[in-house]
Design a protein around this motif. Structure first.
Motif, mmCIF file in Angstrom:
data_model
loop_
_atom_site.group_PDB
_atom_site.id
_atom_site.type_symbol
_atom_site.label_atom_id
_atom_site.label_comp_id
_atom_site.label_asym_id
_atom_site.label_seq_id
_atom_site.Cartn_x
_atom_site.Cartn_y
_atom_site.Cartn_z
ATOM 1 N N TRP A 205 -44.822 14.387 47.475
ATOM 2 C CA TRP A 205 -43.990 15.125 46.578
ATOM 3 C C TRP A 205 -42.896 15.433 48.478
ATOM 4 C CZ3 TRP A 205 -42.228 19.932 48.967
ATOM 5 C CH2 TRP A 205 -40.910 20.495 48.126
ATOM 6 N N VAL A 206 -41.703 15.115 47.822
ATOM 7 C CA VAL A 206 -40.905 14.912 48.962
ATOM 8 C C VAL A 206 -39.482 15.825 48.291
ATOM 9 C CG1 VAL A 206 -39.437 14.195 50.661
ATOM 10 C CG2 VAL A 206 -41.692 12.915 50.116
ATOM 11 N N ASP A 207 -38.889 16.874 49.017
ATOM 12 C CA ASP A 207 -37.644 18.114 48.897
ATOM 13 C C ASP A 207 -36.591 17.261 49.453
ATOM 14 O OD1 ASP A 207 -35.783 20.060 48.934
ATOM 15 O OD2 ASP A 207 -36.765 21.338 48.818
ATOM 16 N N ALA A 208 -35.934 16.621 49.394
ATOM 17 C CA ALA A 208 -34.868 15.823 49.100
ATOM 18 C C ALA A 208 -33.586 16.701 49.527
ATOM 19 C CB ALA A 208 -34.413 14.687 48.322
ATOM 20 N N GLY A 209 -33.648 17.381 49.176
ATOM 21 C CA GLY A 209 -32.540 18.526 48.895
ATOM 22 C C GLY A 209 -31.868 18.786 47.464
ATOM 23 N N ASP A 210 -31.326 18.049 47.208
ATOM 24 C CA ASP A 210 -30.624 18.549 45.615
ATOM 25 C C ASP A 210 -31.525 18.688 44.558
ATOM 26 O OD1 ASP A 210 -30.444 15.635 46.038
ATOM 27 O OD2 ASP A 210 -28.784 15.795 44.587
ATOM 28 N N ARG A 211 -32.708 17.508 44.971
ATOM 29 C CA ARG A 211 -33.748 17.344 43.897
ATOM 30 C C ARG A 211 -34.836 16.829 44.569
ATOM 31 N NH1 ARG A 211 -33.052 17.034 38.099
ATOM 32 N NH2 ARG A 211 -34.932 15.706 38.537
ATOM 33 N N ALA A 212 -36.143 17.452 44.473
ATOM 34 C CA ALA A 212 -37.068 16.884 44.994
ATOM 35 C C ALA A 212 -37.617 15.198 44.234
ATOM 36 C CB ALA A 212 -38.441 17.758 44.718
ATOM 37 N N HIS A 213 -38.328 14.758 44.640
ATOM 38 C CA HIS A 213 -39.603 13.218 44.502
ATOM 39 C C HIS A 213 -40.862 13.014 44.584
ATOM 40 C CE1 HIS A 213 -34.821 11.706 45.267
ATOM 41 N NE2 HIS A 213 -35.019 12.085 45.869
ATOM 42 N N LEU A 214 -41.333 12.706 43.537
ATOM 43 C CA LEU A 214 -42.627 11.713 43.733
ATOM 44 C C LEU A 214 -42.754 10.226 44.454
ATOM 45 C CD1 LEU A 214 -45.708 12.496 43.655
ATOM 46 C CD2 LEU A 214 -45.329 11.396 41.126
ATOM 47 N N ARG A 215 -43.296 9.810 45.830
ATOM 48 C CA ARG A 215 -43.235 9.203 46.187
ATOM 49 C C ARG A 215 -44.689 8.081 46.237
ATOM 50 N NH1 ARG A 215 -39.023 10.055 51.127
ATOM 51 N NH2 ARG A 215 -37.209 10.411 49.834
ATOM 52 N N TRP A 216 -45.283 6.898 45.383
ATOM 53 C CA TRP A 216 -46.916 7.244 45.074
ATOM 54 C C TRP A 216 -47.137 5.676 45.769
ATOM 55 C CZ3 TRP A 216 -48.760 8.817 40.034
ATOM 56 C CH2 TRP A 216 -50.718 8.882 39.660
ATOM 57 N N VAL A 217 -46.986 5.669 46.212
ATOM 58 C CA VAL A 217 -47.536 3.877 47.265
ATOM 59 C C VAL A 217 -49.174 3.773 46.062
ATOM 60 C CG1 VAL A 217 -48.213 2.609 48.560
ATOM 61 C CG2 VAL A 217 -47.383 4.580 49.648
ATOM 62 N N ARG A 218 -48.967 2.221 45.360
ATOM 63 C CA ARG A 218 -49.336 1.934 44.206
ATOM 64 C C ARG A 218 -50.534 0.471 44.870
ATOM 65 N NH1 ARG A 218 -51.729 5.202 40.191
ATOM 66 N NH2 ARG A 218 -52.395 3.586 39.328
ATOM 67 N N PRO A 219 -51.567 0.826 44.999
ATOM 68 C CA PRO A 219 -52.534 -0.485 45.158
ATOM 69 C C PRO A 219 -52.272 -2.182 44.088
ATOM 70 C CG PRO A 219 -54.575 0.972 44.765
ATOM 71 C CD PRO A 219 -52.550 1.470 44.419
ATOM 72 N N GLU A 220 -51.821 -1.871 43.228
ATOM 73 C CA GLU A 220 -51.855 -2.838 42.453
ATOM 74 C C GLU A 220 -51.287 -4.151 42.240
ATOM 75 O OE1 GLU A 220 -53.234 0.901 39.830
ATOM 76 O OE2 GLU A 220 -51.414 0.249 41.405
ATOM 77 N N PRO A 221 -51.176 -5.206 41.970
ATOM 78 C CA PRO A 221 -50.081 -6.417 42.376
ATOM 79 C C PRO A 221 -49.251 -5.846 41.758
ATOM 80 C CG PRO A 221 -52.509 -7.032 41.904
ATOM 81 C CD PRO A 221 -52.524 -5.638 41.699
ATOM 82 N N GLU A 222 -47.857 -6.292 42.581
ATOM 83 C CA GLU A 222 -47.164 -5.381 41.540
ATOM 84 C C GLU A 222 -46.156 -6.271 40.208
ATOM 85 O OE1 GLU A 222 -42.402 -6.768 42.549
ATOM 86 O OE2 GLU A 222 -43.584 -6.841 44.172
ATOM 87 N N GLU A 223 -46.923 -7.442 39.727
ATOM 88 C CA GLU A 223 -46.200 -7.730 38.625
ATOM 89 C C GLU A 223 -47.316 -7.015 37.131
ATOM 90 O OE1 GLU A 223 -48.020 -11.597 36.747
ATOM 91 O OE2 GLU A 223 -45.816 -11.728 37.124
ATOM 92 N N GLN A 224 -48.569 -6.451 37.995
ATOM 93 C CA GLN A 224 -49.646 -5.766 37.014
ATOM 94 C C GLN A 224 -49.087 -4.458 37.240
ATOM 95 O OE1 GLN A 224 -53.248 -5.885 38.873
ATOM 96 N NE2 GLN A 224 -54.100 -5.338 36.487
ATOM 97 N N LEU A 225 -48.135 -3.974 38.068
ATOM 98 C CA LEU A 225 -48.366 -2.559 38.104
ATOM 99 C C LEU A 225 -46.976 -2.566 37.027
ATOM 100 C CD1 LEU A 225 -48.644 0.221 39.121
ATOM 101 C CD2 LEU A 225 -46.933 -0.272 40.871
ATOM 102 N N LEU A 226 -46.175 -3.522 37.487
ATOM 103 C CA LEU A 226 -45.046 -3.637 36.270
ATOM 104 C C LEU A 226 -45.066 -3.472 34.997
ATOM 105 C CD1 LEU A 226 -42.419 -5.389 38.162
ATOM 106 C CD2 LEU A 226 -41.911 -2.933 37.444
ATOM 107 N N PHE A 227 -45.742 -4.350 34.572
ATOM 108 C CA PHE A 227 -46.032 -4.777 33.121
ATOM 109 C C PHE A 227 -46.822 -3.283 32.735
ATOM 110 C CE2 PHE A 227 -46.877 -9.197 33.173
ATOM 111 C CZ PHE A 227 -45.657 -9.622 33.175
ATOM 112 N N ALA A 228 -47.853 -2.356 33.645
ATOM 113 C CA ALA A 228 -48.437 -1.351 32.856
ATOM 114 C C ALA A 228 -46.909 -0.069 33.184
ATOM 115 C CB ALA A 228 -48.952 -1.008 34.053
ATOM 116 N N LEU A 229 -46.401 -0.329 34.230
ATOM 117 C CA LEU A 229 -45.514 0.827 34.027
ATOM 118 C C LEU A 229 -44.336 0.642 32.633
ATOM 119 C CD1 LEU A 229 -44.323 0.712 37.598
ATOM 120 C CD2 LEU A 229 -45.179 2.490 36.096
ATOM 121 N N ALA A 230 -43.763 -0.591 32.599
ATOM 122 C CA ALA A 230 -43.658 -1.112 31.404
ATOM 123 C C ALA A 230 -44.235 -0.180 29.948
ATOM 124 C CB ALA A 230 -43.099 -2.025 31.181
#
Length: 313
Positions: A205-230
């Protein structure tokens, strides 16, 4: 005019324009990087931390966590304690305190095609250096045999246990007051720091000022992760609840880092459970990919997610 044009188009003997970015990925012009040393240009290693169980954590600490430290479990013989740090005073590559303890910095300029190799060289230097010594930057490689990597020096199966700090006071031993350039560097660093909290493995969790963000580094291969996010996006399950929105993703050192906008009025810890629940949904979506391909709606969602990707390294 013809003469000026000839100067602009001048190439080196290996065919690289000296004014263009160095192919090694350092971010510098070729003439100030490998063109200066005369060394061969190597393409950047796509996943420099691959093989380490803490690959995702290392990427987070190098790319966007401002102030954090973590003890390192080494596989090489030494009587010194070693601490990995996001950034050190004056952005040094490594330093040895008066008591012999070693600090190695992650957020530094790199001169080789392999971040892991640069970190290993800084660590090897620190294990042999005298108390009080500082390594400002890892210089160009001078020997062909300098190929030791971080994976060769760490216990690859030991997880990092990072401690996050609200400032950079840990730069100095307890009771020591900053002075000179270190004091100026400390002041600038403290002013620039963004409040950050770790709410899960490689999830920050990062407080960037006007909003906060969640930045989450994931271990899965990019294509596989994109399919799951979709798949989750098509179901309306990609958020973390009220006050959250999926913002996009960026690539860093070969892995994908999804980002969510969050309501900054909520405390970081209030997002821990929603993040855990999202992680469980993501794991379920990843597992379902083996049984069912994406539907047409999910493919459209995937295309939309791809349009919100950037690469930082």
């Amino acid at each position: 005019m013809a003469k000026r044009s000839a100067v602009k188009s001048k190439k080196t003997t290996d065919g690289i324009n000296p004014r263009q970015a160095c192919p090694c990925g350092s971010g510098k012009r070729y003439k100030a990087c490998h063109g200066l040393t005369g060394g061969p240009v190597e393409m950047p290693v796509g996943r420099p931390f691959e093989g380490l169980v803490s690959e995702c954590e290392l990427i987070a600490l190098r790319e966007f966590v401002p102030s954090a430290t973590s003890p390192l479990a080494l596989s090489v013989d030494t009587d010194r304690t070693v601490t990995l740090a996001t950034v050190l005073p004056m952005a040094a590559a490594a330093l040895v305190r008066a008591d012999g303890s070693v600090f190695v910095g992650l957020q530094v300029q790199t001169r080789s095609s392999d971040v892991s190799r640069d970190l290993a060289r800084a660590l090897r230097w620190a294990l042999d250096a005298k108390p009080g010594d500082v390594l400002p930057v890892v210089g160009p490689e001078t020997e062909e045999g300098e190929r030791e990597r971080l994976q060769d020096m760490l216990d690859v199966k030991t997880e990092l246990d990072p401690t996050l700090h609200s400032d950079f006071s840990w730069w100095l031993p307890e009771g020591e007051e900053p002075a000179g350039e270190v004091a100026l560097s400390l002041e600038r660093a403290n002013q620039a720091i963004m409040p950050t909290d770790r709410i899960g493995p490689a999830a920050y969790w990062v407080d960037a000022g006007d909003r906060a963000h969640l930045r989450w580094v994931r271990p899965e291969p990019e294509e596989q992760l994109l399919f799951a996010l979709a798949r989750l996006h098509a179901r309306g399950e990609l958020g973390l609840g009220e006050g959250s929105r999926y913002a996009g993703s960026f690539r860093a050192h070969g892995l994908l880092v999804p980002v969510w906008d969050l309501d900054r009025e909520l405390h970081a810890r209030e997002w821990t459970t929603p993040a855990e629940e999202l992680g469980a949904r993501l794991d379920e979506a990843l597992a379902s990919l083996e049984k069912a391909p994406l539907t047409s709606e999910e493919r459209r969602a995937r295309d939309g997610l791809i349009g919100r990707q950037v690469t930082i390294r």
